[in-house]
Design a protein around this motif. Structure first.
Motif, PDB file in Angstrom:
ATOM      1  N   ILE A 270       1.061  -1.023   0.259  1.00 12.55           N
ATOM      2  CA  ILE A 270      -0.294   0.258   0.314  1.00 12.55           C
ATOM      3  C   ILE A 270       0.668   0.888   0.115  1.00 12.55           C
ATOM      4  O   ILE A 270       1.752   1.663   0.721  1.00 12.55           O
ATOM      5  CB  ILE A 270      -0.997   0.302   1.134  1.00 12.55           C
ATOM      6  CG1 ILE A 270      -1.677  -1.517   1.278  1.00 12.55           C
ATOM      7  CG2 ILE A 270      -1.439   1.112   1.178  1.00 12.55           C
ATOM      8  CD1 ILE A 270      -2.519  -0.908   2.488  1.00 12.55           C
ATOM      9  N   GLU A 271       0.601   1.983  -1.278  1.00 14.59           N
ATOM     10  CA  GLU A 271       1.502   3.197  -1.425  1.00 14.59           C
ATOM     11  C   GLU A 271       1.212   4.053  -0.995  1.00 14.59           C
ATOM     12  O   GLU A 271      -0.287   4.589  -1.016  1.00 14.59           O
ATOM     13  CB  GLU A 271       2.355   3.190  -2.484  1.00 14.59           C
ATOM     14  CG  GLU A 271       2.941   2.590  -3.636  1.00 14.59           C
ATOM     15  CD  GLU A 271       4.765   2.757  -2.614  1.00 14.59           C
ATOM     16  OE1 GLU A 271       5.080   3.889  -2.353  1.00 14.59           O
ATOM     17  OE2 GLU A 271       4.921   2.071  -2.912  1.00 14.59           O
ATOM     18  N   GLY A 272       1.187   5.200   0.365  1.00 15.56           N
ATOM     19  CA  GLY A 272       0.500   6.575   0.924  1.00 15.56           C
ATOM     20  C   GLY A 272       1.001   6.674   2.080  1.00 15.56           C
ATOM     21  O   GLY A 272       2.563   6.845   2.205  1.00 15.56           O
ATOM     22  N   ASP A 273       0.510   6.893   3.019  1.00 14.62           N
ATOM     23  CA  ASP A 273       0.983   7.747   3.486  1.00 14.62           C
ATOM     24  C   ASP A 273       0.064   7.432   5.127  1.00 14.62           C
ATOM     25  O   ASP A 273      -1.369   7.182   5.737  1.00 14.62           O
ATOM     26  CB  ASP A 273       0.771   9.270   3.823  1.00 14.62           C
ATOM     27  CG  ASP A 273       1.334  10.089   5.174  1.00 14.62           C
ATOM     28  OD1 ASP A 273       2.001   9.375   5.888  1.00 14.62           O
ATOM     29  OD2 ASP A 273       0.372  11.012   5.579  1.00 14.62           O
ATOM     30  N   PRO A 274       1.016   6.404   6.068  1.00 12.31           N
ATOM     31  CA  PRO A 274       2.167   5.442   5.673  1.00 12.31           C
ATOM     32  C   PRO A 274       1.953   4.421   4.365  1.00 12.31           C
ATOM     33  O   PRO A 274       1.203   3.735   4.493  1.00 12.31           O
ATOM     34  CB  PRO A 274       3.083   4.804   6.692  1.00 12.31           C
ATOM     35  CG  PRO A 274       1.466   4.506   7.657  1.00 12.31           C
ATOM     36  CD  PRO A 274      -0.039   5.486   7.203  1.00 12.31           C
ATOM     37  N   THR A 275       3.431   4.254   3.761  1.00 12.67           N
ATOM     38  CA  THR A 275       3.480   3.584   3.135  1.00 12.67           C
ATOM     39  C   THR A 275       4.022   1.521   4.034  1.00 12.67           C
ATOM     40  O   THR A 275       4.553   1.795   4.362  1.00 12.67           O
ATOM     41  CB  THR A 275       4.695   2.964   1.767  1.00 12.67           C
ATOM     42  OG1 THR A 275       4.236   4.352   0.802  1.00 12.67           O
ATOM     43  CG2 THR A 275       4.842   2.273   1.433  1.00 12.67           C
ATOM     44  N   MET A 276       2.692   0.531   3.466  1.00 11.70           N
ATOM     45  CA  MET A 276       3.313  -0.454   4.356  1.00 11.70           C
ATOM     46  C   MET A 276       3.312  -2.145   2.911  1.00 11.70           C
ATOM     47  O   MET A 276       2.682  -1.773   1.895  1.00 11.70           O
ATOM     48  CB  MET A 276       1.993  -0.522   5.164  1.00 11.70           C
ATOM     49  CG  MET A 276       1.598   0.293   6.226  1.00 11.70           C
ATOM     50  SD  MET A 276      -0.260   0.059   6.907  1.00 11.70           S
ATOM     51  CE  MET A 276      -1.411   1.047   5.687  1.00 11.70           C
ATOM     52  N   GLN A 277       3.952  -2.928   3.150  1.00 15.22           N
ATOM     53  CA  GLN A 277       4.358  -3.497   2.799  1.00 15.22           C
ATOM     54  C   GLN A 277       4.071  -5.065   4.124  1.00 15.22           C
ATOM     55  O   GLN A 277       4.757  -4.994   4.695  1.00 15.22           O
ATOM     56  CB  GLN A 277       5.369  -4.185   1.952  1.00 15.22           C
ATOM     57  CG  GLN A 277       5.929  -4.572   0.832  1.00 15.22           C
ATOM     58  CD  GLN A 277       7.193  -4.746   0.332  1.00 15.22           C
ATOM     59  OE1 GLN A 277       7.500  -5.124   0.429  1.00 15.22           O
ATOM     60  NE2 GLN A 277       6.848  -4.136  -1.291  1.00 15.22           N
ATOM     61  N   THR A 278       3.405  -5.922   3.168  1.00 15.64           N
ATOM     62  CA  THR A 278       3.631  -7.588   4.033  1.00 15.64           C
ATOM     63  C   THR A 278       3.958  -8.958   2.931  1.00 15.64           C
ATOM     64  O   THR A 278       3.359  -8.507   1.863  1.00 15.64           O
ATOM     65  CB  THR A 278       2.349  -7.517   4.912  1.00 15.64           C
ATOM     66  OG1 THR A 278       1.985  -8.697   5.229  1.00 15.64           O
ATOM     67  CG2 THR A 278       1.328  -7.559   3.541  1.00 15.64           C
ATOM     68  N   HIS A 279       4.263 -10.004   3.491  1.00 12.51           N
ATOM     69  CA  HIS A 279       3.984 -10.450   2.814  1.00 12.51           C
ATOM     70  C   HIS A 279       3.779 -12.266   3.326  1.00 12.51           C
ATOM     71  O   HIS A 279       3.934 -11.724   4.176  1.00 12.51           O
ATOM     72  CB  HIS A 279       5.707 -11.105   2.355  1.00 12.51           C
ATOM     73  CG  HIS A 279       6.463 -12.537   0.865  1.00 12.51           C
ATOM     74  ND1 HIS A 279       5.675 -12.002   0.142  1.00 12.51           N
ATOM     75  CD2 HIS A 279       5.890 -13.028   1.578  1.00 12.51           C
ATOM     76  CE1 HIS A 279       6.248 -13.087  -0.992  1.00 12.51           C
ATOM     77  NE2 HIS A 279       6.492 -13.807   0.290  1.00 12.51           N
ATOM     78  N   PHE A 280       2.995 -12.562   2.656  1.00 11.55           N
ATOM     79  CA  PHE A 280       1.938 -14.083   2.539  1.00 11.55           C
ATOM     80  C   PHE A 280       3.026 -15.153   2.199  1.00 11.55           C
ATOM     81  O   PHE A 280       2.521 -15.536   1.136  1.00 11.55           O
ATOM     82  CB  PHE A 280       0.736 -13.857   2.857  1.00 11.55           C
ATOM     83  CG  PHE A 280      -0.083 -15.320   3.039  1.00 11.55           C
ATOM     84  CD1 PHE A 280      -0.382 -15.217   4.608  1.00 11.55           C
ATOM     85  CD2 PHE A 280      -0.756 -16.508   2.278  1.00 11.55           C
ATOM     86  CE1 PHE A 280      -1.267 -16.813   5.245  1.00 11.55           C
ATOM     87  CE2 PHE A 280      -1.177 -17.211   2.808  1.00 11.55           C
ATOM     88  CZ  PHE A 280      -1.477 -17.573   3.618  1.00 11.55           C
ATOM     89  N   PHE A 281       2.987 -16.367   2.960  1.00 10.10           N
ATOM     90  CA  PHE A 281       3.431 -17.605   2.195  1.00 10.10           C
ATOM     91  C   PHE A 281       3.063 -18.273   3.376  1.00 10.10           C
ATOM     92  O   PHE A 281       3.056 -18.076   4.531  1.00 10.10           O
ATOM     93  CB  PHE A 281       4.790 -17.438   2.182  1.00 10.10           C
ATOM     94  CG  PHE A 281       5.264 -18.539   1.462  1.00 10.10           C
ATOM     95  CD1 PHE A 281       5.472 -18.066  -0.145  1.00 10.10           C
ATOM     96  CD2 PHE A 281       6.379 -19.581   1.960  1.00 10.10           C
ATOM     97  CE1 PHE A 281       5.629 -19.634  -1.542  1.00 10.10           C
ATOM     98  CE2 PHE A 281       5.703 -20.876   1.130  1.00 10.10           C
ATOM     99  CZ  PHE A 281       5.875 -20.701  -0.459  1.00 10.10           C
TER     100      PHE A 281
END
Length: 339
Positions: A270-281
């Protein structure tokens, strides 16, 4: 799903199952599952299923049919499905109206979810968005090699791996068109729920050829035929991409050098304020030795459990569509329970 109900869910009772092989008609479901009889028989007769006294039907076919779901709903049974109906607002109007009419007739609800489309492309983006002040773009990337997936009927017959690369398109076959439509629907779901005001959702696919032959279970993937498919479903506003689902699928594990290189699994950004990233496996285990078959099966388990755990909430929902945005948080119904 059936073993999960029998082994883990004291609050659920398995009352029947539809099978498609004539040899399984009338067989005890326990025996079909390779265990002791449980006193419940399977049937190939749809009318028997419709006549059963059940609260909910778990509908997970390879090819989904509106007629089947409408008949179940009209008979007074709720439906939880991994196949479609993720975002009714963007369904074909005629199909949506038929489903709603069946829900009204049966006083029932229908819920579509799973993994992707489903939890990872629906629930997870919405959950993370709760920490956002502003959002510029939502991207979900799925990277997977299907060489270890035993359901070659899906890999080759449905998804058309092994076919000429020039024959792969979002509308090439009925299945590819259906598959593309549910991912497009999921892009609309994120956009509509998060106020993106999308103008359109586009679907593209790039097919790449195998450089050498690959034996994939009972199928031979020939060099020169489709061994990779890069799909992109993009939600645009004023020509600017705001929501995108990208799938990077290979068979034979020949990964094109010009493709993006996220980790295997699912990466949500999710680019934005704040930018977030998560990885699922998903894996069978991180603590014990497990076979590749077990690891592959874990994603199927996750898909199935998402709708199985939703059953109580679906049964309590008012008649009509119950989406991942309108149902309460779905969590494990058995959790740490001993069995």
């Amino acid at each position: 799903m059936m073993t999960a109900i029998l082994d883990r869910r004291r609050d659920l009772e398995l009352v029947g199952a539809r099978v498609y092989a004539d040899g399984k008609h009338g067989a005890d479901i326990g025996v079909i599952l390779g265990r002791e009889p449980i006193g419940v028989t399977a049937t190939t007769d749809v009318d028997e299923i419709l006549a059963m006294d059940a609260d909910c039907v778990l509908y997970t076919p390879r090819t989904a049919r509106i007629d089947d779901v409408c008949a179940v709903l009209a008979s007074g049974k709720n439906v939880a499905t991994t196949a479609f109906m993720f975002h009714p607002r963007r369904m074909a109007a005629a199909d949506r109206d038929r489903v709603l009419a069946a829900c009204e007739q049966g006083a029932t609800s229908v819920h579509g979810s799973g993994l992707n489309p489903g939890n990872l492309s629906g629930v997870l983006p919405l959950a993370l968005s709760g920490m956002s002040r502003t959002i510029e773009k939502v991207t979900l990337q799925e990277r997977a090699d299907w060489s270890v997936y035993e359901s070659t009927g899906i890999t080759f017959d449905n998804m058309a791996f092994g076919e000429p690369v020039e024959s792969i398109s979002p509308t090439a076959t009925e299945f590819l068109a259906f598959n593309s439509s549910i991912f497009s629907e999921q892009v609309w779901f994120i956009g509509d729920t998060l106020n993106a005001d999308l103008d359109e959702v586009t679907a593209t696919v790039e097919a790449v050829a195998a450089q050498q032959d690959h034996q994939i279970f009972d199928h031979m993937l020939r060099a020169g035929t489709t061994a990779g498919q890069r799909w992109n479903w993009t939600g645009l506003r004023d020509g600017k991409p705001l929501v995108e689902i990208e799938t990077l699928w290979t068979v034979g594990n020949e990964y094109p050098s010009h493709w993006p290189k996220p980790r295997h699994g699912w990466t949500l950004t999710i680019e934005g304020d704040p930018t977030m990233q998560t990885h699922f496996f998903s894996l069978a285990s991180l603590r014990r030795e497990a076979s590749m078959e077990e690891h592959v099966r874990s994603a199927n388990v996750a898909t199935a459990m998402q709708v199985l755990n939703a059953v109580p909430a679906v049964c309590e929902a008012p008649p009509g569509f119950a989406t991942t945005a309108t149902l309460p948080l779905i969590y494990s119904g058995s959790g740490f329970r001993r069995g």
